[in-house]
Design a protein around this motif. Structure first.
Motif, mmCIF file in Angstrom:
data_model
loop_
_atom_site.group_PDB
_atom_site.id
_atom_site.type_symbol
_atom_site.label_atom_id
_atom_site.label_comp_id
_atom_site.label_asym_id
_atom_site.label_seq_id
_atom_site.Cartn_x
_atom_site.Cartn_y
_atom_site.Cartn_z
ATOM 1 N N PHE A 9 45.859 45.771 -77.644
ATOM 2 C CA PHE A 9 46.822 45.261 -76.661
ATOM 3 C C PHE A 9 47.726 46.384 -76.151
ATOM 4 O O PHE A 9 48.888 46.148 -75.801
ATOM 5 C CB PHE A 9 47.649 44.123 -77.266
ATOM 6 C CG PHE A 9 46.820 42.903 -77.569
ATOM 7 C CD1 PHE A 9 46.497 42.009 -76.558
ATOM 8 C CD2 PHE A 9 46.339 42.659 -78.856
ATOM 9 C CE1 PHE A 9 45.724 40.887 -76.825
ATOM 10 C CE2 PHE A 9 45.563 41.547 -79.126
ATOM 11 C CZ PHE A 9 45.255 40.656 -78.112
ATOM 12 N N ASP A 12 51.547 46.993 -76.549
ATOM 13 C CA ASP A 12 52.518 46.396 -75.622
ATOM 14 C C ASP A 12 53.360 45.380 -76.374
ATOM 15 O O ASP A 12 52.855 44.387 -76.886
ATOM 16 C CB ASP A 12 51.741 45.724 -74.468
ATOM 17 C CG ASP A 12 52.659 45.036 -73.462
ATOM 18 O OD1 ASP A 12 53.898 45.011 -73.680
ATOM 19 O OD2 ASP A 12 52.124 44.526 -72.460
ATOM 20 N N ARG A 15 53.021 41.716 -75.875
ATOM 21 C CA ARG A 15 51.859 40.982 -76.380
ATOM 22 C C ARG A 15 51.946 40.740 -77.884
ATOM 23 O O ARG A 15 50.937 40.540 -78.557
ATOM 24 C CB ARG A 15 50.571 41.750 -76.030
ATOM 25 C CG ARG A 15 50.398 42.052 -74.544
ATOM 26 C CD ARG A 15 50.393 40.815 -73.665
ATOM 27 N NE ARG A 15 49.273 39.916 -73.938
ATOM 28 C CZ ARG A 15 48.061 40.053 -73.394
ATOM 29 N NH1 ARG A 15 47.827 41.036 -72.548
ATOM 30 N NH2 ARG A 15 47.117 39.205 -73.696
ATOM 31 N N ASP A 18 50.082 37.736 -79.331
ATOM 32 C CA ASP A 18 48.625 37.915 -79.409
ATOM 33 C C ASP A 18 48.249 38.814 -80.587
ATOM 34 O O ASP A 18 47.273 38.562 -81.283
ATOM 35 C CB ASP A 18 48.095 38.564 -78.119
ATOM 36 C CG ASP A 18 48.529 37.798 -76.883
ATOM 37 O OD1 ASP A 18 47.744 36.985 -76.397
ATOM 38 O OD2 ASP A 18 49.670 38.002 -76.434
ATOM 39 N N TYR A 285 49.632 29.479 -70.219
ATOM 40 C CA TYR A 285 50.148 29.427 -71.587
ATOM 41 C C TYR A 285 49.499 28.257 -72.294
ATOM 42 O O TYR A 285 49.818 27.094 -72.040
ATOM 43 C CB TYR A 285 51.675 29.280 -71.581
ATOM 44 C CG TYR A 285 52.292 29.429 -72.957
ATOM 45 C CD1 TYR A 285 52.732 30.664 -73.418
ATOM 46 C CD2 TYR A 285 52.434 28.337 -73.812
ATOM 47 C CE1 TYR A 285 53.295 30.823 -74.677
ATOM 48 C CE2 TYR A 285 52.997 28.483 -75.079
ATOM 49 C CZ TYR A 285 53.425 29.713 -75.497
ATOM 50 O OH TYR A 285 53.988 29.863 -76.749
ATOM 51 N N ARG A 325 45.928 35.607 -66.721
ATOM 52 C CA ARG A 325 45.563 35.843 -68.119
ATOM 53 C C ARG A 325 45.974 34.633 -68.940
ATOM 54 O O ARG A 325 46.876 33.875 -68.557
ATOM 55 C CB ARG A 325 46.204 37.111 -68.664
ATOM 56 C CG ARG A 325 47.682 36.998 -69.032
ATOM 57 C CD ARG A 325 48.127 38.236 -69.840
ATOM 58 N NE ARG A 325 49.575 38.310 -69.975
ATOM 59 C CZ ARG A 325 50.251 37.808 -71.021
ATOM 60 N NH1 ARG A 325 49.623 37.176 -71.985
ATOM 61 N NH2 ARG A 325 51.568 37.931 -71.073
ATOM 62 N N GLN A 327 47.659 33.230 -72.193
ATOM 63 C CA GLN A 327 48.563 33.548 -73.301
ATOM 64 C C GLN A 327 48.480 32.396 -74.295
ATOM 65 O O GLN A 327 48.755 31.243 -73.937
ATOM 66 C CB GLN A 327 50.002 33.686 -72.789
ATOM 67 C CG GLN A 327 51.060 33.798 -73.882
ATOM 68 C CD GLN A 327 50.962 35.105 -74.649
ATOM 69 O OE1 GLN A 327 51.008 36.192 -74.080
ATOM 70 N NE2 GLN A 327 50.786 34.987 -75.966
ATOM 71 N N CYS A 345 55.953 34.198 -73.757
ATOM 72 C CA CYS A 345 55.034 35.077 -73.003
ATOM 73 C C CYS A 345 55.461 36.531 -73.103
ATOM 74 O O CYS A 345 54.652 37.441 -72.957
ATOM 75 C CB CYS A 345 54.988 34.687 -71.532
ATOM 76 S SG CYS A 345 54.123 33.157 -71.202
ATOM 77 N N GLU A 346 56.756 36.756 -73.312
ATOM 78 C CA GLU A 346 57.269 38.127 -73.421
ATOM 79 C C GLU A 346 57.159 38.671 -74.839
ATOM 80 O O GLU A 346 57.645 39.768 -75.126
ATOM 81 C CB GLU A 346 58.742 38.150 -72.972
ATOM 82 C CG GLU A 346 58.911 37.871 -71.478
ATOM 83 C CD GLU A 346 60.352 37.589 -71.072
ATOM 84 O OE1 GLU A 346 60.655 37.702 -69.878
ATOM 85 O OE2 GLU A 346 61.177 37.234 -71.946
ATOM 86 N N GLY A 347 56.571 37.866 -75.726
ATOM 87 C CA GLY A 347 56.403 38.324 -77.103
ATOM 88 C C GLY A 347 57.644 38.147 -77.949
ATOM 89 O O GLY A 347 57.808 38.810 -78.972
#
Lengths: 608, 252
Positions: A9, A12, A15, A18, A285, A325, A327, A345-347
């Protein structure tokens, strides 16, 4: 291993979810060392990683089994016999809830609603869904798992429609019971709405959607056209379209069916929304519980890229580019709240953000972002295809179109119903063949609990708004047990950011349980209502603003239930104070009986 | 001052507006938070998670006011021209009292044995809202970790009210990121950026460890307990908000 995952990833920070999902699925837990390694690979602080790991319920700091069984624990599943099913798993695998077998093969947990209330009780076995369980089928499944069968081979009979698609191969059924004209009709051709949108200017697309009267289908009902117009108008370098496929409201499962059967329509809708506001990036999402749909959805996205429907310049759009994408979520109801979803979504920890600024101005990564429900986005495609006026010809004045309803509970035909807004609860109950209905929960736990006197009310924004969940409870169900289960859900799912939601819900449940246990006092209803008012008024987001609704609506709708369980306190004592219960603890500690309350004190010294 | 950067539009260019709090006309900068504007005007809005010098976060909700009839947290809500703000009404006092009680009952707040007694903002707020008597709320009596690993500082998270002031002070002022939130819901708590506090970079001189940062007795300095006698403790002399209310009429 951790470094490999992180570089996959691009290290990042955004992420992080993920990355952690990957580690969890391989290592079955996220260890202290893994937290350290992730933090150093991403260049962030260890406590930030730990904060995220401890926020989402699908992450675990102790090892889960290579086969992780998560039994759905919502009230519908409980009523359908989840406890007996859990018992079977527990005995067959030799582990209790929250435990992992010593050989590391199996773990058993309870989890919040997995979106299968129409085929309850259900469980997740790793990413596979085991629907419509009985003690017998659970025993068979457990036996196969013990024999070493992988979860993905457990089921030979696949569900209807795309559930048997090679990339889904799931035992889940769609249970589509009523086909409406807008979303579930058989003759829908995807691509048409997109084509027509590209023939118009983005401004005209926004106008068309505004003119249709479409309102957000997640439950809050914000006008979709207005949302698009606001995001479009705010000056920015980048813009985003996010599809909220995190339907976590217990009893809701209609988006599951749309994702399974109307994925193209959904991606058309996202692309149209992106074209309308000038976004080039989109995110779907997807809640962790729907992981079994991921491969299928990824394949459709890949196919759309290959055929020019996504990517640098979209076919027929004159220079407009857009990609999507997926998520994955990681088990957090609060992430269905749009600003919490953006955080996720921003982790980050899935906590809502302060508003203002609103996501349409400063959303994902600080850029204008439109977050819409799956159903809303599908509707956008149809509005562009058939026109706003056509769409508005369905429903009521303030509630245009149809609504997908997820019906579950004590009824003969649980499943998905697409009905025009304005449908009376009574009409719906007849359609679903409700079994002596006494309580209907419209909109899930955060919605309204209604009794027979209100069955003539209409499902629409003017009267009974709903994100789609309709739970039917027969006369033999205990209203307070339902309220208690809902409060338990909100306590588990509160993010804990603000005081009233974090603490207040715990207090509400304490009092409901006190009443259920026969210690209720007449003043308890006032207490509950007053506490509910404070929680509603002072909470930061919709979760806290609605979490007390099961309490307030049950007091209002079922005063006799409360009256029969509460009594006037006597002699100035709290009726809720049970001296014998209190003494029991003291007796154990002191290892003797009470001189005052145990008449036979002294006769059997030390034999408490 | 770094405070409320998010709302700053540059001192000179900021537009002056007027609005009312409980009927009183107030002048403010457009975009300033309601709480900040009220402070400047000498009107004290009770608060716990917000403190001078740190960005506001809006989590304790004690500063809730009504703006044009809608409840909002005044520390994070920007003021607009002609807003009608309600602050000191019976209804809002009731909310605040409930919130203070929730915090008191959520943790283990045993004032007589707490080193922070007399300089504890939660205790002072309880006194302000007359909630020092036990009432119908249940005590949750948590058993949370106590971290005494550090030679100079210890953490008793049983008294933590999740205000996040230490988190923001360490992150934004000290630039060390010693603290962070972990867990969720009622189990949400303040964690440290290492296995324990001794392994973090915290120092007695940090803003995060200063007496002004932790409003309760969660972050405690070792060997300096009960340094002021009863009667001369911080809030024996001056209650929170007194200073702000003194500004009134001083032409500020």
């Amino acid at each position: 291993m951790v470094n490999v995952v992180c570089s996959k990833f691009n290290s990042d920070r955004g992420r992080l979810i993920d990355i952690l999902l990957d580690i969890q699925s391989t290592a079955r837990h996220i260890s202290e060392e893994a937290i350290e390694e992730v933090a150093s690979a991403l260049g962030i602080h260890r406590v930030e990683v730990e904060g995220v790991v401890t926020f989402y319920s699908f992450f675990s700091q102790t090892p889960k089994g290579r086969v992780a069984i998560r039994l759905c624990d919502d009230i519908i599943d409980r009523h359908a016999g989840a406890e007996a099913v859990g018992q079977v798993f527990s005995e067959a695998l030799g582990i209790g809830y929250g435990q992992t077998s010593t050989d590391g093969r199996f773990s058993l947990d309870k989890t919040a609603c997995i979106g299968m209330s129409d085929q309850a009780p259900a469980a997740l076995i790793n990413n596979e869904v085991a629907p419509s369980l009985t003690p017998d089928t659970a025993r068979r499944i457990a036996l196969r798992l013990v024999q070493g069968m992988p979860p993905e081979s457990l089921f030979e009979d696949f569900g209807d429609g795309n559930n048997s698609h090679p990339l889904i191969r799931s035992a889940v059924n769609n249970n589509i019971r009523l086909i409406g004209d807008i979303l579930l009709a058989g003759d829908i051709e995807s691509g048409k709405g997109l084509e027509r949108a590209f023939a118009l200017t983005p401004e005209r697309v926004v106008e068309e959607i505004s003119g249709s009267g479409l309102r957000g289908r997640g439950g809050a009902g914000f006008p979709t056209g207005k949302k698009l117009a606001l995001a479009r108008a705010f000056p920015a370098q980048r813009r985003f379209v996010i599809c909220n496929a995190d339907e976590g409201e217990p009893g809701t499962f209609k988006d599951r069916v749309l994702l399974t059967e109307r994925a193209e329509l959904l991606f058309d809708g996202m692309t149209i929304a992106a074209y309308a506001i000038g976004a080039s990036e989109g995110i779907l999402y997807l809640r962790a519980e729907y992981s079994y749909l991921r491969g299928y959805l990824e394949e459709i996205l890949a196919r759309r890229r290959a055929s020019g429907l996504l990517g640098g310049e979209i076919h027929g759009s004159k220079g407009f580019g857009f990609d999507i994408r997926i998520q994955m979520g990681a088990g957090a109801y609060i992430c269905g709240e749009e600003s919490a979803l953006i955080s996720s979504c921003e982790g980050l920890r899935g906590e809502p953000k302060n508003r203002p600024p609103f996501p349409v101005e400063k959303g994902y990564l600080g850029y204008p972002t439109v977050v819409n429900n799956v159903e809303t986005l599908c509707n956008i495609s149809r509005i562009m295809e058939r026109g706003g006026a056509w769409f508005a010809s369905y429903g009521t004045g303030q509630s245009a179109g149809t609504k997908l309803l997820s019906v579950s509970g004590d009824c003969g035909k649980p499943g998905v119903y697409e009905a025009p807004f304005g449908l009376r609860v009574r009409e719906l109950l007849e359609m679903v063949e409700a079994d002596n209905p006494a309580i209907v929960q419209v909109g899930g736990p955060s919605g309204a609990m209604i009794g027979k006197v209100d069955f003539d009310r209409r499902i629409c924004f003017e009267d009974l708004p709903t994100g789609g969940a309709v739970m039917v409870f027969g006369a033999r169900r205990n209203a307070l047990k339902i309220v208690d289960a809902f409060l338990e859900f909100f306590i588990d799912e509160s993010c804990g950011y603000c005081t009233p939601c974090r603490v207040g819900n715990v207090f509400l449940q304490e009092r409901i349980q006190k009443i259920m246990n026969g210690f209720g006092e007449t003043g308890d209803m006032d207490y509950l209502e007053s506490l509910s008012r404070t929680i509603t008024a002072t909470s930061r987001c919709g979760l806290g603003a609605t979490s007390s609704r099961p309490v307030t609506s049950s007091i209002q709708q079922f005063p006799l239930v409360y009256a029969s369980l509460t009594k006037e306190p006597k002699d100035g004592l709290h009726a809720g104070f049970d001296i014998q219960r209190g003494l029991e603890i003291s007796r154990k500690i002191a290892r003797r009986q009470s001189m005052i309350y145990d008449r036979r004190y002294g006769e059997e010294d030390g034999q408490a | 001052m770094a405070r409320h950067e998010a709302f700053d539009g540059g001192e000179e260019t900021r537009q002056r507006i007027t609005f009312t709090i409980d009927g009183e006309k107030i002048t403010a900068f457009a975009g300033q938070s309601i709480l900040e504007a009220a402070d400047a005007a000498g009107i004290y809005i009770p608060r716990l998670c917000d403190v001078e010098g740190l960005d506001p976060q809006g989590s304790c909700r004690v500063c809730t006011v009504k703006v044009n009839s809608r409840p909002v947290a005044s520390c994070v809500h920007p003021v607009s021209a002609d807003d009608v703000v309600e602050n000191d009404t019976e209804e809002i006092r009731r909310w605040r009292r409930d919130l203070i009680k929730m915090l008191l009952h959520e943790g283990n707040h045993l004032c007589p044995i707490c080193e922070a007694s007399g300089r504890c903002e939660l205790q002072a707020m309880a006194a302000r809202f007359e909630t020092l008597e036990p009432d119908l709320y249940p005590y949750l009596q948590p058993v949370r970790p106590v971290d005494a690993s550090h030679p100079d500082i210890m953490l008793d998270t049983n008294r933590c009210i999740r205000c996040g002031r230490c988190i923001r002070a360490s992150r934004d002022v000290d630039r060390k990121y010693v603290f962070g939130y972990i867990g969720r819901g009622i189990h949400k708590r303040v964690g440290v950026n290492a296995t324990d506090l001794a392994h973090t970079r915290i120092d007695l001189d940090d803003a995060a460890a200063s007496l002004e940062t932790c409003p309760v007795g969660c972050i405690i300095r070792k060997r300096v307990g009960f340094f002021a006698p009863i009667g001369r403790r911080q809030f024996d002399l001056q209650a929170p908000g007194d200073e702000i209310e003194k500004r009134k009429g001083e032409g500020k």
